[in-house]
Design an enzyme around this catalytic site. Structure first.
Site, PDB file in Angstrom:
ATOM      1  N   THR A   1       0.665  -1.184  -0.076  1.00  0.00           N
ATOM      2  CA  THR A   1      -0.079  -0.044  -0.046  1.00  0.00           C
ATOM      3  C   THR A   1       0.967   1.202  -0.166  1.00  0.00           C
ATOM      4  OG1 THR A   1      -0.127  -0.133   2.470  1.00  0.00           O
ATOM      5  CG2 THR A   1      -1.989  -1.249   1.168  1.00  0.00           C
ATOM      6  N   LYS A   2       2.400   1.176   0.109  1.00  0.00           N
ATOM      7  CA  LYS A   2       2.912   2.404   0.221  1.00  0.00           C
ATOM      8  C   LYS A   2       3.048   2.965  -1.230  1.00  0.00           C
ATOM      9  CE  LYS A   2       4.381   2.096   4.513  1.00  0.00           C
ATOM     10  NZ  LYS A   2       3.405   1.061   4.965  1.00  0.00           N
ATOM     11  N   ASN A   3       3.544   4.220  -1.377  1.00  0.00           N
ATOM     12  CA  ASN A   3       3.680   5.056  -2.563  1.00  0.00           C
ATOM     13  C   ASN A   3       4.449   4.275  -3.450  1.00  0.00           C
ATOM     14  OD1 ASN A   3       2.367   6.897  -0.850  1.00  0.00           O
ATOM     15  ND2 ASN A   3       3.699   8.544  -2.114  1.00  0.00           N
TER      16      ASN A   3
END
Length: 370
Positions: A185-187
């Site tokens: 879910t991180k950038n």
């Protein structure tokens, strides 16, 4: 209407051919651990962050633990961090036998309040972990000045802030070490777990490389007790493809945030909601777009009822977590962090989100809170 908090399927489809080719190339090579993709990704990360070294590890939590160990943090030491963050920031401190010490957060940025930091420093303090929450860096100059004054190590928890900047410096490059997470879910997210440590310290980098592989410089010769924490070739190859887009994606996230700011300005002006604040020294990459309201449950119900995903970051501050009860903190010790935990709510904000979807989300907020 159905709007996810993050649309990883849409992201994958936008770069599907490149991802598929990268994965198939690794499978064809049959090199899965400590291969060329990981090494190239390390080189690219170091160049991007402006550091001499980048050390790939198994996940963001391992990055923190290994960085702490490589900085010499040991049982009996204290490390100061924020109570308003994911559990790993304090968990890593405890994992190396040190004691987490908390300092309240700035009411605007929700990052560590540097003005309250020095009063937490004791003779046992050996380090500081500023957390760059939601994609915005902490106020690093005063933190670094205090660290120099008291001879403390600084490890930037940049798990949510790849590409963020403070006075032109990339997240992770200002402290003794910086750590990143590549949770999906991180950038910049992989298709599994992954993490990275960046540093300009040659000795720290050498120790971190040993620690990630059972304390080895040479296979089967163990200089210290280490870990098994390696970024596999499939994740490295996937991340290298996505890394080409990180600045573009971060810019689009900032543009989406600006749209929300405009759409929700009437609520902010009426003090019905607090919108994310960007410090003048910072480039914010909006890992999350988090609003704060005293009517959070009402808003959550309205969004969920209309098919709009939302999430609370974070429901319980770290000093009140059951696992850290042994530290002896009480409710009221960090009032700003505690209030944020009661009010903060993330709404969808990612590159593939359309303006029409943002407008639909804004209508719900305006109707429920206006």
């Amino acid at each position: 209407m159905s709007i996810p908090l993050l649309d990883l399927k849409a992201q994958y489809l936008s770069i599907k051919e490149e991802i598929d080719q990268a994965v198939l190339a690794v499978l064809d090579s049959s090199k899965f651990i400590f291969g060329p993709e990981m090494k190239r990704f390390e080189e690219e990360m170091a160049l991007y962050c402006g550091t001499k070294h980048a050390i790939a590890v198994g996940n963001g939590t391992d990055a923190l633990v290994i960085a702490l160990k490589a900085c010499g943090i040991a049982p009996g030491d204290e490390v100061i961090t924020s109570p308003f963050t994911f559990f790993a920031s304090a968990e890593a401190i405890a994992q190396v036998g040190a004691t987490p010490v908390f300092v309240d957060v700035d009411p605007r940025t929700l990052n560590m309040d540097a003005a309250k930091l020095e009063e937490k420093i004791t003779p046992r303090t050996k380090g500081i972990i500023p957390v760059h929450i939601f994609g915005q860096m902490a106020d690093m100059d005063p933190i670094l000045a205090l660290a120099q004054k008291h001879q403390l190590k600084v490890i930037e928890d940049a798990a949510q802030a790849i590409g963020a900047e403070y006075k032109g410096h990339k997240a992770g490059a200002l402290g003794d070490a910086g750590t990143f997470s590549f949770f999906p879910t991180k950038n910049l997210g992989g298709y599994g777990d992954g993490g990275m440590i960046v540093t300009n310290d040659d000795a720290l980098a050498e120790d971190a490389r040993m620690l990630r592989f059972h304390g080895c410089k040479t296979k089967y010769y163990h200089d210290e007790i280490g870990y098994n924490s390696r970024l596999d070739e499939l994740q490295a190859a996937i991340l290298r493809v996505k890394f080409r887009y990180i600045d573009q994606w971060n810019q689009i996230r900032a543009e989406k945030a600006a749209v929300y700011h405009q759409l929700l300005a009437p609520l902010a002006d009426a003090h019905k909601v607090i919108l994310p604040f960007t410090d003048v020294n910072n480039k914010h990459v909006f890992h999350l777009y988090v609003v704060r309201t005293t009517q959070r449950e009402k808003l959550m119900a309205a969004l969920t009822d209309r098919g709009v995903a939302n999430a609370v970051y974070y429901p319980v501050p770290l000093h009140l977590q059951k696992a850290l009860a042994y530290l002896g903190y009480q409710a009221g010790d960090f009032p700003i962090a505690e209030e944020a935990c009661k009010q903060a709510l993330a709404v969808p904000c990612y590159p593939e989100l359309t303006q029409q979807q943002q407008e639909e989300i804004a209508v719900i907020l305006l109707k429920m809170l206006g």
